[in-house]
Structure formats: structure tokens, C-alpha cells
Scaffold this active site. Structure first.
Site, PDB file in Angstrom:
ATOM      1  N   GLY A  34      11.541  15.251  13.823  1.00 53.64           N
ATOM      2  CA  GLY A  34      11.697  13.925  14.398  1.00 53.64           C
ATOM      3  C   GLY A  34      12.440  12.975  13.497  1.00 53.64           C
ATOM      4  O   GLY A  34      12.994  13.357  12.463  1.00 53.64           O
TER       5      GLY A  34
ATOM      6  N   ASP B  43       8.815   5.617  15.515  1.00 50.78           N
ATOM      7  CA  ASP B  43       8.581   7.024  15.229  1.00 50.78           C
ATOM      8  C   ASP B  43       8.876   7.821  16.493  1.00 50.78           C
ATOM      9  O   ASP B  43       8.291   7.561  17.542  1.00 50.78           O
ATOM     10  CB  ASP B  43       7.116   7.193  14.804  1.00 50.78           C
ATOM     11  N   ILE B  44       9.808   8.762  16.396  1.00 48.28           N
ATOM     12  CA  ILE B  44      10.179   9.571  17.556  1.00 48.28           C
ATOM     13  C   ILE B  44      10.048  11.041  17.176  1.00 48.28           C
ATOM     14  O   ILE B  44      10.631  11.491  16.189  1.00 48.28           O
ATOM     15  CB  ILE B  44      11.618   9.255  18.017  1.00 48.28           C
ATOM     16  N   ASP B  45       9.272  11.771  17.951  1.00 49.84           N
ATOM     17  CA  ASP B  45       8.926  13.155  17.644  1.00 49.84           C
ATOM     18  C   ASP B  45       9.403  14.045  18.783  1.00 49.84           C
ATOM     19  O   ASP B  45       9.085  13.785  19.952  1.00 49.84           O
ATOM     20  CB  ASP B  45       7.407  13.260  17.492  1.00 49.84           C
TER      21      ASP B  45
ATOM     22  N   LYS C 175       5.717   7.903   6.697  1.00 48.74           N
ATOM     23  CA  LYS C 175       6.138   8.708   5.552  1.00 48.74           C
ATOM     24  C   LYS C 175       7.350   8.098   4.860  1.00 48.74           C
ATOM     25  O   LYS C 175       8.314   7.682   5.508  1.00 48.74           O
ATOM     26  CB  LYS C 175       6.462  10.122   6.011  1.00 48.74           C
TER      27      LYS C 175
ATOM     28  N   GLU D  56       0.826  -1.205   0.000  1.00 45.45           N
ATOM     29  CA  GLU D  56       0.000   0.000   0.000  1.00 45.45           C
ATOM     30  C   GLU D  56       0.864   1.260   0.000  1.00 45.45           C
ATOM     31  O   GLU D  56       1.793   1.403   0.787  1.00 45.45           O
ATOM     32  CB  GLU D  56      -0.904   0.060   1.231  1.00 45.45           C
TER      33      GLU D  56
ATOM     34  N   HIS E  53       0.015   0.403  10.349  1.00 52.47           N
ATOM     35  CA  HIS E  53       0.327   1.832  10.447  1.00 52.47           C
ATOM     36  C   HIS E  53       1.067   2.316   9.210  1.00 52.47           C
ATOM     37  O   HIS E  53       1.883   1.604   8.638  1.00 52.47           O
ATOM     38  CB  HIS E  53       1.181   2.111  11.684  1.00 52.47           C
ATOM     39  N   LEU E  54       0.773   3.548   8.832  1.00 54.73           N
ATOM     40  CA  LEU E  54       1.475   4.189   7.724  1.00 54.73           C
ATOM     41  C   LEU E  54       2.681   4.953   8.259  1.00 54.73           C
ATOM     42  O   LEU E  54       2.685   5.395   9.401  1.00 54.73           O
ATOM     43  CB  LEU E  54       0.550   5.165   7.003  1.00 54.73           C
TER      44      LEU E  54
END
Length: 450
Positions: free
Chosen positions: A194, A139-141, A353, A71, A350-351
Site C-alpha cells: 500500500g 492510508d491506502i491498502d 509507519k 510520540e 492515529h499512528l
């Protein structure tokens, strides 16, 4: 993903011409730049090879449907959102991106069937549309660190607080390699505030949701919320070896030599009171507060002096409250330990980027980060769209065998992606494919096989 880059991919696309932190926005991003970027610089072939995992060749074990079951999701201008895009080959992928000019490209799982045809399968009543493979992602923001950074807040980021992301890369990358045995790990700058991590080993891609949750929980130390005074609780008689290693090799040194000073953690009453709230002994906090409220001249930095006083007080043995000695470590962990978006890692659907996208708020390209040299990574020096096209214009005509990006600041990130990540990954995929194929052949020849 960044807070605005949530699972459903919807983010505020307004380009308002204001400055965001230390990065100027609109001058670096516009649709015409983006069209040129997709026409000249986006590495379609490399992305296709990565997402194919060796299934684009002539080997009899290749799954020719593999890439077509992946996807892709596009966020277009004006927040138009397209999910469940799929492509059979690199030409289709390239043509669609050039035609639609997505402001953001998200990558989802590989499904059991072509995601673009999912409605047909849903109508059949059979539950055949399900994710079957997906990279293990993290994912780290930096917005999740807003309670421990005083230089910036929200979407803003600078070179004083960015090292928190560097620490996260060091801690997570080491554990993924040493504790879990993963080898093919890609770290990517999110384009704004991030970092994203893609673990691409075959055994990582085939983890179930339950197994992903177990891996994510292995890293889970930061358990507080904005209303908790104590956000980290290190229980038990001894720390887990992973936490001991993270503390001794990365966190303690970073806290004492960089963060303490760059964030002036003890410089004001408001700030040191936050730390005193983490200490479970009122007598100890009262003693420290008394010292800190009486200002004495010192040539040493006030943050360093107060941190040493706190350590000496808590480790002196004078106070007997349970967990007091461990409190020093808990404070360091509270300020420095990676804060993961746990849900992104736990679920296969989960998507995240895609690397080499362009962030619409900053115009910066989502370039890979070398974990071995992450101390040197400067988010404010990442190439922007306008910078890339200035470089292209200066570069003149290119040689026949030269890629456009080799004349720009994108050349080095793409070269790193190829040599340090993609080539070793594809070599491993081919070896795994060959080994699996030989095992099946052997099994079919065995007289005991049914």
C-alpha cells in the site's frame, strides 16, 4: 496502514521463509541486516529536521520543546511494543533506534506535554495530555481492492494490480493541492502492499478531529461492504466537480485502457455477473446477459467488446430506470476509485509507519514516491536490506563528504525526499515562523494592545 499495521502497531512478526506474492521474504530481512541498516543508512538527521518543522534553530520564535513532544512508537522483535517514546534531539533518537533495533517505527502526534511523562500528568488529575498537532494522513491498502482485482489477493501484489495505488495517488494528490491548497505532501510506499500520505502544511497539522473528518468525507465515495452488490452510489443531478475531474482525467482512461484488460473484468460469467448486479434495471441486465452468454468469435478482446455493449445499452435511452446513465460511471468508480482507511485520517492520535522503515515481511524500505512520476514506481524494484548491503560491499571505501547511502539504491529516494519535500517544507516553516513573530512584535508595540 497495511491491515497488519493497525493503529496499535501490533503485527505478526513471523518470518516464515515463504514467498508472499511476487516478493520473497526471509532472504531479504534479518535482525543483523536491520542493525547494519540503522548503523549506516537510516537518515536520522533528515527525519529530525522534518519532525522539527523549523523548531530546531536559533530563531526567537522556535519552540524548543516541539520535537520532544512528538510520540514515536517502536515494535521490537517478538512483537514487543513500546508506545509514547520521545526524544529531545536527533542524538537521542539515533541512539535509541540503534540500541533497540525496532522492526517498525510508528510516528504519532505532537502532544501538549512530553508523551514519555504522560502518566505523571494523568495522576495529577488535569487533562493536559492531549494531541495538539499531527500531519493529515491517508492510508491506502491494496487488500481493500480484493473484490476488483483477480491477479492477486490478500497481501500479494504485482505489477498488474499495483496501478490501482498509482490511481489513488493521482486522485488524492491533485485534490489535496487544487481543492484544499496544500503544498507539502509526502507519499510513501508502505513496504509491502500500500501507500501512505503525509500532508505536512501548518494548516493541515493543526486541523481538529472534526476538520480531519470533513476532509476525509470529501473523498468518501466507496461506501459499500463485502455484502453490497452496489458499493458506489453517485446521487444527485450532477457529480461534484472533484469527481468529474477524477473521472475524466484519471479513472475512465485507466479503467478502459488498463484495468479492463489486466484484470479480465468481463471474461467469465462470475465476473460479469458481479457487474450486472450493479445495474438497477432487470430488462437491461437480461439483454446484456443474453448477448454475453452467446459466444461469438471476435478479433477484439472480449472485455472491451462487453464493456462497449454495456455502455451502449445503458446510455441508449431504451431503458428508463432511474440512475441508469449514471451507472456506467458508478461501475468505473467501483473498480478504480481510492479506498481510504477513513479512521486513520479522521483522528489526530492515529499512528503511521515512519518513512525509511523496513518492512519485516519483505525486507523492502518504505521509500518516498514522486506523485509526478508515480506511473514509473515499481514496488518490486524497491531496495531490500540484502540488496543495500551488497551495494555497500561493492562500493568500497567512501569519500570523506559522501553519505553511505549515496553508494546504494537508497541514494535517489533520500535525495528526492530532501530536494522535493524537505527543503521546500522547511523554507515554508521558516517563513511562517518569521511572519508570526513579526505580527506578535507589531502587536506588542501597538498603543491599543492591552
Amino acid at each position: 496502514m497495511d491491515r497488519e499495521e493497525s493503529e496499535n502497531g501490533k503485527e505478526d512478526m513471523l518470518i516464515d521463509g515463504q514467498k508472499q506474492g511476487n516478493v520473497s521474504v526471509t532472504s531479504e530481512f534479518n535482525v543483523n541486516y536491520l542493525k547494519l541498516y540503522y548503523a549506516k543508512l537510516f537518515p536520522y538527521a533528515d527525519m529530525f529536521k522534518w519532525m522539527s518543522y523549523g523548531n530546531d534553530g536559533k530563531h526567537p520564535a522556535c519552540d524548543q520543546s516541539y520535537f520532544g513532544r512528538r510520540e514515536f512508537s517502536f515494535t521490537l522483535e517478538n512483537d514487543i511494543y513500546l508506545r509514547y517514546q520521545s526524544f529531545n534531539n536527533v542524538v537521542q533518537l539515533e541512539n535509541s533506534i540503534k540500541e533497540k533495533c525496532p522492526f517498525k517505527i510508528d510516528i504519532g502526534p505532537v502532544y501538549s506535554v512530553d508523551p514519555a511523562k504522560k502518566n505523571a500528568y494523568a495522576q495529577s488529575g488535569d487533562n493536559v495530555f492531549t494531541p495538539v498537532e499531527r500531519e493529515l494522513i491517508f492510508d491506502i491498502d491494496i487488500t481493500d481492492y480484493d473484490d476488483v482485482r483477480y491477479c492477486c489477493s490478500g497481501a500479494d501484489v504485482c505489477l498488474e494490480c499495483w496501478p490501482l495505488m498509482t490511481v489513488a495517488i493521482k486522485v488524492i494528490d491533485t485534490a489535496l493541492r487544487d481543492d484544499f491548497g496544500f503544498n507539502h505532501i509526502l507519499w510513501v510506499y508502505s513496504g509491502r502492499r500500500g501507500v501512505h500520505c503525509w500532508v505536512c502544511d501548518g494548516k493541515a497539522r493543526r486541523l481538529t478531529n472534526e476538520q480531519r473528518a470533513a476532509v476525509a468525507d470529501y473523498f468518501r465515495v466507496y461506501k459499500g461492504n463485502e455484502n453490497s452488490s452496489k458499493k458506489v452510489s453517485l446521487t444527485g443531478p450532477a457529480l461534484h466537480p472533484f469527481l468529474v475531474r477524477s473521472y475524466s482525467e484519471v479513472l475512465e482512461r485507466f479503467f478502459e485502457t488498463k484495468l479492463l484488460l489486466s484484470q479480465n473484468i468481463f471474461s467469465t460469467e462470475d465476473r460479469y455477473e458481479k457487474i450486472l448486479e450493479m445495474i438497477p434495471d432487470k430488462s437491461a441486465t437480461s439483454e446484456l446477459r443474453g448477448k454475453w452468454q452467446t459466444k461469438k468469435g471476435s478479433k477484439e478482446d472480449i472485455n472491451v467488446v462487453r464493456w462497449e455493449q454495456l455502455k451502449n445499452t445503458l446510455q441508449s435511452g431504451k431503458y428508463k430506470a432511474q440512475g441508469l446513465r449514471r451507472c456506467v460511471e458508478e461501475i468505473v468508480f467501483s473498480f478504480t476509485y481510492p479506498r481510504l482507511d477513513m479512521e486513520v485520517s479522521r483522528h489526530m492520535n492515529h499512528l503511521l509507519k515512519a518513512p525509511f522503515c523496513v518492512h519485516p515481511k519483505t525486507g523492502r524500505v518504505c521509500v518516498p514516491i514522486d506523485p509526478n512520476h508515480c506511473d514509473e514506481f515499481d514496488p518490486t524494484a524497491v531496495p531490500t536490506l540484502s540488496q543495500l548491503f551488497e551495494e555497500l560491499n561493492i562500493g568500497g571505501t567512501r569519500a570523506e563528504d559522501e553519505n553511505e547511502w549515496d553508494r546504494t539504491s537508497l541514494g535517489q529516494p533520500i535525495s528526492f525526499f530532501r530536494s522535493s519535500f524537505l527543503q521546500p517544507l522547511l523554507k515554508s516553516c521558516k517563513e511562517e515562523m518569521e511572519s508570526s513573530y513579526k505580527a506578535k512584535l507589531q502587536q506588542s508595540k501597538s498603543p491599543l494592545s492591552w
